[in-house]
Design an enzyme around this catalytic site. Structure first.
Site, short mmCIF file in Angstrom:
data_model
loop_
_atom_site.label_atom_id
_atom_site.label_comp_id
_atom_site.label_asym_id
_atom_site.label_seq_id
_atom_site.Cartn_x
_atom_site.Cartn_y
_atom_site.Cartn_z
CB ALA A 198 -0.98 0.04 1.13
CG ASP A 199 0.41 3.96 -3.65
OD1 ASP A 199 -0.50 4.66 -2.43
OD2 ASP A 199 0.41 4.05 -4.04
CB SER A 200 0.54 8.22 0.80
OG SER A 200 1.00 8.44 -0.28
CG ASP A 245 -2.61 2.18 -2.17
OD1 ASP A 245 -4.29 2.12 -3.55
OD2 ASP A 245 -1.73 1.02 -2.65
#
Length: 76
Positions: A33-35, A37
């Site tokens: 997950a990224d920011s 997400d």
């Protein structure tokens, strides 16, 4: 706390493999997950579980288990 419901929200929101979603799974390392997400997941969790999660609280949640514990403590 309904882990299956939480798992489904996570899978639907960050588009990860369902079998990777375990209480020990790291949101960034295991589920990738990224920011963006994280923001989308926050909104999805608030909708699904009727809780409000401040951004600083979300930033402190590193694993699925952290999210589960927060939801159990703050669910309506």
């Amino acid at each position: 706390m309904d882990f299956e419901k939480l798992k489904q929200v996570i899978v639907d929101t960050i588009n990860c493999e369902e079998e990777k979603v375990t209480p020990e799974a790291s949101l960034t390392d295991d589920l990738e997950a990224d920011s963006l997400d994280a923001v989308e997941l926050n909104m999805a969790l608030e909708d699904a579980f009727g809780v409000s999660i401040p951004d600083e609280e979300l930033a402190a949640m590193k694993t699925v288990g952290n999210i589960m514990a927060y939801l159990e403590a703050h669910a309506e």
